[in-house]
Design an enzyme around this catalytic site. Structure first.
Site, PDB file in Angstrom:
ATOM      1  N   ASP A   1       0.855  -1.185   0.000  1.00 29.80           N
ATOM      2  CA  ASP A   1       0.000   0.000   0.000  1.00 29.80           C
ATOM      3  C   ASP A   1       0.894   1.238   0.000  1.00 29.80           C
ATOM      4  O   ASP A   1       1.890   1.305   0.713  1.00 29.80           O
ATOM      5  CB  ASP A   1      -0.911   0.001   1.231  1.00 29.80           C
ATOM      6  CG  ASP A   1      -2.047   0.989   1.099  1.00 29.80           C
ATOM      7  OD1 ASP A   1      -3.209   0.556   1.060  1.00 29.80           O
ATOM      8  OD2 ASP A   1      -1.777   2.214   1.033  1.00 29.80           O
ATOM      9  N   ILE A   2       0.540   2.205  -0.828  1.00 28.99           N
ATOM     10  CA  ILE A   2       1.369   3.417  -0.966  1.00 28.99           C
ATOM     11  C   ILE A   2       1.311   4.281   0.302  1.00 28.99           C
ATOM     12  O   ILE A   2       2.189   5.111   0.531  1.00 28.99           O
ATOM     13  CB  ILE A   2       0.916   4.217  -2.211  1.00 28.99           C
ATOM     14  CG1 ILE A   2       2.040   5.063  -2.749  1.00 28.99           C
ATOM     15  CG2 ILE A   2      -0.333   5.030  -1.943  1.00 28.99           C
ATOM     16  CD1 ILE A   2       1.771   5.631  -4.139  1.00 28.99           C
TER      17      ILE A   2
ATOM     18  N   ASN B   1     -12.857  -3.105   2.411  1.00 36.55           N
ATOM     19  CA  ASN B   1     -13.742  -1.971   2.617  1.00 36.55           C
ATOM     20  C   ASN B   1     -14.768  -1.954   1.484  1.00 36.55           C
ATOM     21  O   ASN B   1     -14.436  -2.282   0.344  1.00 36.55           O
ATOM     22  CB  ASN B   1     -12.953  -0.661   2.625  1.00 36.55           C
ATOM     23  CG  ASN B   1     -12.019  -0.564   3.814  1.00 36.55           C
ATOM     24  OD1 ASN B   1     -12.367  -0.980   4.917  1.00 36.55           O
ATOM     25  ND2 ASN B   1     -10.819  -0.043   3.592  1.00 36.55           N
TER      26      ASN B   1
ATOM     27  N   VAL C   1     -10.862   2.959  -3.717  1.00 34.29           N
ATOM     28  CA  VAL C   1     -10.534   2.444  -5.054  1.00 34.29           C
ATOM     29  C   VAL C   1     -11.567   1.365  -5.378  1.00 34.29           C
ATOM     30  O   VAL C   1     -11.689   0.363  -4.652  1.00 34.29           O
ATOM     31  CB  VAL C   1      -9.106   1.872  -5.115  1.00 34.29           C
ATOM     32  CG1 VAL C   1      -8.825   1.334  -6.519  1.00 34.29           C
ATOM     33  CG2 VAL C   1      -8.071   2.928  -4.727  1.00 34.29           C
TER      34      VAL C   1
ATOM     35  N   HIS D   1     -10.105  -5.270  -3.234  1.00 35.41           N
ATOM     36  CA  HIS D   1      -8.739  -5.579  -2.786  1.00 35.41           C
ATOM     37  C   HIS D   1      -8.806  -5.937  -1.319  1.00 35.41           C
ATOM     38  O   HIS D   1      -9.556  -5.329  -0.550  1.00 35.41           O
ATOM     39  CB  HIS D   1      -7.805  -4.385  -3.011  1.00 35.41           C
ATOM     40  CG  HIS D   1      -8.378  -3.085  -2.538  1.00 35.41           C
ATOM     41  ND1 HIS D   1      -9.341  -2.401  -3.249  1.00 35.41           N
ATOM     42  CD2 HIS D   1      -8.155  -2.371  -1.417  1.00 35.41           C
ATOM     43  CE1 HIS D   1      -9.678  -1.314  -2.593  1.00 35.41           C
ATOM     44  NE2 HIS D   1      -8.980  -1.265  -1.468  1.00 35.41           N
TER      45      HIS D   1
ATOM     46  N   HIS E   1      -6.968  -5.920   2.133  1.00 35.77           N
ATOM     47  CA  HIS E   1      -5.850  -5.335   2.891  1.00 35.77           C
ATOM     48  C   HIS E   1      -5.294  -6.408   3.837  1.00 35.77           C
ATOM     49  O   HIS E   1      -6.066  -7.050   4.575  1.00 35.77           O
ATOM     50  CB  HIS E   1      -6.325  -4.176   3.757  1.00 35.77           C
ATOM     51  CG  HIS E   1      -6.818  -2.964   3.024  1.00 35.77           C
ATOM     52  ND1 HIS E   1      -6.062  -1.815   2.892  1.00 35.77           N
ATOM     53  CD2 HIS E   1      -7.989  -2.716   2.397  1.00 35.77           C
ATOM     54  CE1 HIS E   1      -6.773  -0.904   2.222  1.00 35.77           C
ATOM     55  NE2 HIS E   1      -7.946  -1.425   1.910  1.00 35.77           N
TER      56      HIS E   1
END
Ligand code: AMP
Length: 114
Positions: free
Chosen positions: A30-31, A87, A96, A100, A102
């Site tokens: 994750d950025i 989420n 986004v 995905h 996490h």
């Protein structure tokens, strides 16, 4: 339809730190990490939210958790513990719109989420 940031990463149009990749799944840092380990495990198939998951996707979604297990061991957070989160939509904090998982760990995480 415009590509999401994750589709651009999958298509190698923008860079990411890749920890796992096969024909169906990619896992990247994750950025904006919230913990020492914060990896996003992303199906290459575009599914916008958990609400769009269908029966045909069940194996794919299950495999996201198998990759989470693999990466938790690789990053040595399997014994200390970690959290996996999807989420969904605005109240769930999704930003986004390409599902995905996490994988978050490497520190004691707070609970409950706010
Ligand atoms: P969510 O809020 O559940 O939709 O999670 C989206 C996550 O994507 C956030 O934790 C962001 O920090 C992360 N993110 C956004 N852009 C990038 C990027 N270019 N590379 C890696 N992670 C990103």
């Amino acid at each position: 339809m415009n590509k999401t940031i994750f589709e651009k990463i999958i298509d190698k149009e923008i860079p990411a730190n890749i920890h796992y990749e096969d024909e169906n799944i990619i896992a990247i840092d994750d950025i904006n990490p919230v913990a020492p380990v914060h990896i996003l495990i992303i199906p290459k198939k575009k599914i916008s939210t958990l609400n769009e998951i269908e029966d045909i996707d069940i194996n794919l979604v299950g495999k996201l958790f198998k990759i989470a297990k693999f990466l938790a061991k690789k990053f040595e957070i399997d014994k200390s513990g970690y959290r996996t989160i999807f989420n969904c939509n605005e109240d769930g904090g999704q930003t986004v719109f390409h599902i995905h998982l996490h994988l978050i760990g490497g520190k004691k995480l707070g609970w409950p989420p706010g």
